[in-house]
Design a protein around this motif. Sequence first.
Motif, PDB file in Angstrom:
ATOM      1  N   THR A 238       0.740  -1.163  -0.077  1.00 25.01           N
ATOM      2  CA  THR A 238      -0.076  -0.089   0.342  1.00 25.01           C
ATOM      3  C   THR A 238       0.814   0.910  -0.314  1.00 25.01           C
ATOM      4  O   THR A 238       1.688   1.501   1.046  1.00 25.01           O
ATOM      5  CB  THR A 238      -0.977  -0.114   1.407  1.00 25.01           C
ATOM      6  OG1 THR A 238      -1.718  -0.764   1.189  1.00 25.01           O
ATOM      7  CG2 THR A 238      -1.665   1.323   0.856  1.00 25.01           C
ATOM      8  N   SER A 239       0.771   1.828  -0.847  1.00 19.95           N
ATOM      9  CA  SER A 239       1.437   3.130  -1.185  1.00 19.95           C
ATOM     10  C   SER A 239       0.082   4.271  -0.529  1.00 19.95           C
ATOM     11  O   SER A 239      -0.690   4.971  -0.759  1.00 19.95           O
ATOM     12  CB  SER A 239       1.852   3.790  -2.192  1.00 19.95           C
ATOM     13  OG  SER A 239       2.651   2.840  -2.330  1.00 19.95           O
ATOM     14  N   VAL A 240       0.976   5.626   0.486  1.00 21.21           N
ATOM     15  CA  VAL A 240       0.360   6.606   1.012  1.00 21.21           C
ATOM     16  C   VAL A 240       0.772   8.010  -0.332  1.00 21.21           C
ATOM     17  O   VAL A 240       2.279   8.089   0.486  1.00 21.21           O
ATOM     18  CB  VAL A 240       0.465   7.001   2.380  1.00 21.21           C
ATOM     19  CG1 VAL A 240      -0.335   8.119   2.865  1.00 21.21           C
ATOM     20  CG2 VAL A 240      -0.246   5.607   2.609  1.00 21.21           C
ATOM     21  N   TYR A 241       0.377   8.527  -0.532  1.00 21.62           N
ATOM     22  CA  TYR A 241       1.000  10.029  -1.486  1.00 21.62           C
ATOM     23  C   TYR A 241       0.444  11.297  -0.854  1.00 21.62           C
ATOM     24  O   TYR A 241      -0.853  11.039  -0.761  1.00 21.62           O
ATOM     25  CB  TYR A 241       0.972  10.040  -3.133  1.00 21.62           C
ATOM     26  CG  TYR A 241       1.676   8.504  -3.277  1.00 21.62           C
ATOM     27  CD1 TYR A 241       2.618   8.267  -3.271  1.00 21.62           C
ATOM     28  CD2 TYR A 241       0.488   7.260  -4.373  1.00 21.62           C
ATOM     29  CE1 TYR A 241       3.196   7.254  -3.580  1.00 21.62           C
ATOM     30  CE2 TYR A 241       1.099   6.500  -4.864  1.00 21.62           C
ATOM     31  CZ  TYR A 241       2.362   5.972  -4.229  1.00 21.62           C
ATOM     32  OH  TYR A 241       3.222   5.054  -4.977  1.00 21.62           O
ATOM     33  N   PRO A 242       1.086  12.526  -1.041  1.00 28.41           N
ATOM     34  CA  PRO A 242       0.642  13.526  -0.985  1.00 28.41           C
ATOM     35  C   PRO A 242      -0.605  13.905  -1.763  1.00 28.41           C
ATOM     36  O   PRO A 242      -0.568  13.714  -2.891  1.00 28.41           O
ATOM     37  CB  PRO A 242       1.507  14.389  -1.045  1.00 28.41           C
ATOM     38  CG  PRO A 242       2.842  13.837  -0.610  1.00 28.41           C
ATOM     39  CD  PRO A 242       2.350  12.630  -1.692  1.00 28.41           C
ATOM     40  N   ALA A 243      -2.262  14.299  -1.010  1.00 25.54           N
ATOM     41  CA  ALA A 243      -3.646  14.999  -2.244  1.00 25.54           C
ATOM     42  C   ALA A 243      -2.306  15.879  -3.116  1.00 25.54           C
ATOM     43  O   ALA A 243      -1.552  16.356  -3.319  1.00 25.54           O
ATOM     44  CB  ALA A 243      -4.293  15.422  -1.547  1.00 25.54           C
ATOM     45  N   GLY A 244      -2.991  15.666  -4.374  1.00 23.21           N
ATOM     46  CA  GLY A 244      -2.596  16.282  -5.396  1.00 23.21           C
ATOM     47  C   GLY A 244      -1.239  15.328  -6.551  1.00 23.21           C
ATOM     48  O   GLY A 244      -1.067  15.741  -7.870  1.00 23.21           O
ATOM     49  N   LYS A 245      -0.857  15.147  -5.668  1.00 24.01           N
ATOM     50  CA  LYS A 245       0.017  14.482  -6.316  1.00 24.01           C
ATOM     51  C   LYS A 245       0.263  13.458  -7.510  1.00 24.01           C
ATOM     52  O   LYS A 245       0.733  11.983  -6.803  1.00 24.01           O
ATOM     53  CB  LYS A 245       1.187  13.718  -5.626  1.00 24.01           C
ATOM     54  CG  LYS A 245       2.325  15.072  -4.990  1.00 24.01           C
ATOM     55  CD  LYS A 245       2.992  16.059  -5.724  1.00 24.01           C
ATOM     56  CE  LYS A 245       3.666  17.571  -4.366  1.00 24.01           C
ATOM     57  NZ  LYS A 245       3.890  18.169  -5.119  1.00 24.01           N
ATOM     58  N   SER A 272      -9.255  11.217   5.192  1.00 22.88           N
ATOM     59  CA  SER A 272     -10.551  11.852   6.078  1.00 22.88           C
ATOM     60  C   SER A 272     -10.552  13.591   5.481  1.00 22.88           C
ATOM     61  O   SER A 272     -11.482  13.876   5.723  1.00 22.88           O
ATOM     62  CB  SER A 272     -10.703  11.933   7.113  1.00 22.88           C
ATOM     63  OG  SER A 272     -10.229  11.625   8.118  1.00 22.88           O
ATOM     64  N   ASN A 273      -9.152  14.306   6.060  1.00 21.79           N
ATOM     65  CA  ASN A 273      -9.107  15.157   6.160  1.00 21.79           C
ATOM     66  C   ASN A 273      -8.315  15.619   4.700  1.00 21.79           C
ATOM     67  O   ASN A 273      -8.039  16.849   4.544  1.00 21.79           O
ATOM     68  CB  ASN A 273      -7.799  15.246   7.513  1.00 21.79           C
ATOM     69  CG  ASN A 273      -6.412  14.604   6.616  1.00 21.79           C
ATOM     70  OD1 ASN A 273      -6.272  13.617   5.494  1.00 21.79           O
ATOM     71  ND2 ASN A 273      -5.721  14.598   7.868  1.00 21.79           N
ATOM     72  N   GLY A 274      -8.762  14.834   4.021  1.00 22.64           N
ATOM     73  CA  GLY A 274      -7.968  15.338   2.181  1.00 22.64           C
ATOM     74  C   GLY A 274      -6.695  15.571   1.772  1.00 22.64           C
ATOM     75  O   GLY A 274      -6.066  16.198   1.167  1.00 22.64           O
ATOM     76  N   ASP A 275      -5.303  15.064   3.052  1.00 23.13           N
ATOM     77  CA  ASP A 275      -4.473  15.544   2.568  1.00 23.13           C
ATOM     78  C   ASP A 275      -3.462  14.262   1.843  1.00 23.13           C
ATOM     79  O   ASP A 275      -2.273  14.781   1.921  1.00 23.13           O
ATOM     80  CB  ASP A 275      -3.798  15.715   4.569  1.00 23.13           C
ATOM     81  CG  ASP A 275      -3.879  17.311   4.791  1.00 23.13           C
ATOM     82  OD1 ASP A 275      -4.448  18.108   4.333  1.00 23.13           O
ATOM     83  OD2 ASP A 275      -3.743  16.887   5.895  1.00 23.13           O
TER      84      ASP A 275
END
Length: 423
Positions: A238-245, A272-275
């Motif tokens: 699982t990868s977690v990236y900044p929103a918009g990237k 949920s915080n959109g980040d």
Amino acid sequence: MALQINATNPEHPALLLELPWHLPLEEWPDKYLVPLPRGISRHVVRYARAGDEVVAVKELARRPALREYELLRDLDRIGIPAVDPLAVVTGRTDPDGEPLECVLITRHLGGSMPYRSMFETTMRPATMHRLMDALAVLLVRLHLAGFAWGDCSLSNTLFRRDAGAFAAYLVDAETGDLHPELTRGQREYDLDLARVNISGELLDLEASGALHPSVDPIDFGTEICARYQELWKELTRTSVYPAGKHHYIERRIRRLNELGFDVAEMQIEHASNGDSVTFVPKVVDAGHHQRQLLRLTGLDAEENQARRLLNDLESWMATQDDYAPDDPSPSSRLRSGRGDPHGARPEVLAHRWVREVFRPTVRSVPPELRGQMDPAQIYHELLEHRWYLSERAQHDIGLETAVVDYIQRVLPKRREPLRPAEE
């Protein structure tokens, strides 16, 4: 019970009826057999000729024969590299009417060799690492498809050349089970069996003097686990990236493509915080470059062969007058199947490359010198030879010159580590 042949192809029963089913497999006359190297098996296995095909015939009890036949058919349907099941023969009896064991018939995998035959001359450690890579990829593909092998080993695998590497094929599915999805425990059980089996097989080779002195059988048995875990993590993490990237997700997909896998299904969730955005590959299919080459050219090759041919195709396309990419990278144009509307479509250029470059080049190699190499492997080796000669000359010597030198100087004195599949 009368003799019965259950086959996948309506043409096979008539051809198979010519074989001496009234005799135990160990007693079959030489006129029916093909002298090909065989691996170690708990069952009697022979290679025979049925019409124009060479088939592997394995003697075993009725229930496991039927079960393995169905499992191999299932693996074929989901695109797993395994031997091709042709038929099951039941109801065999000898001339006195005594029952004989059933047989499972599979198509011989052309150009393949069991691992023991590959060790007839001492194999270099680098080559053994490539074998471990191939087996790790096969095991990952099986597990992604939900197949628990139950007996992963070198003995239950056939290897074929795949450009500078190897491709591994499952031979024995007798102990396997197909599930919707495997648990971590099922995967680790398979992996532990692989480690023990491979170490044992290499210890056996060491005792016979067929193993390179620098190779530690225990270390190599452990290596399959490390290579498997590395590939499994890359394909499923699982990868977690900044929103918009969003380009980070594309970069991850491209990385999987480079490993030879396509993402057929994915899960993307926003925090949920959109980040941040969470990306999980849900379904990963192997054969990215194989499918790309097949779509563009109609050529069917192993994965690494396909990658090499695509690279050559891209380089050739860039030299054509009607090549007009809408992206500076030829590979981007091949991936998308689009280009400048005023230029030729990639499929048109690709078929021209096959007609004007690939086929004439392969046909220039005399059949008697090709051995067991398929056309894609021949072309790969010619590209390698051109690179070698160009490096030595410090300029590109061209494919035609490389072909002549390869035919005159390399092939006649070459001793193939993988002998021809058929005489």
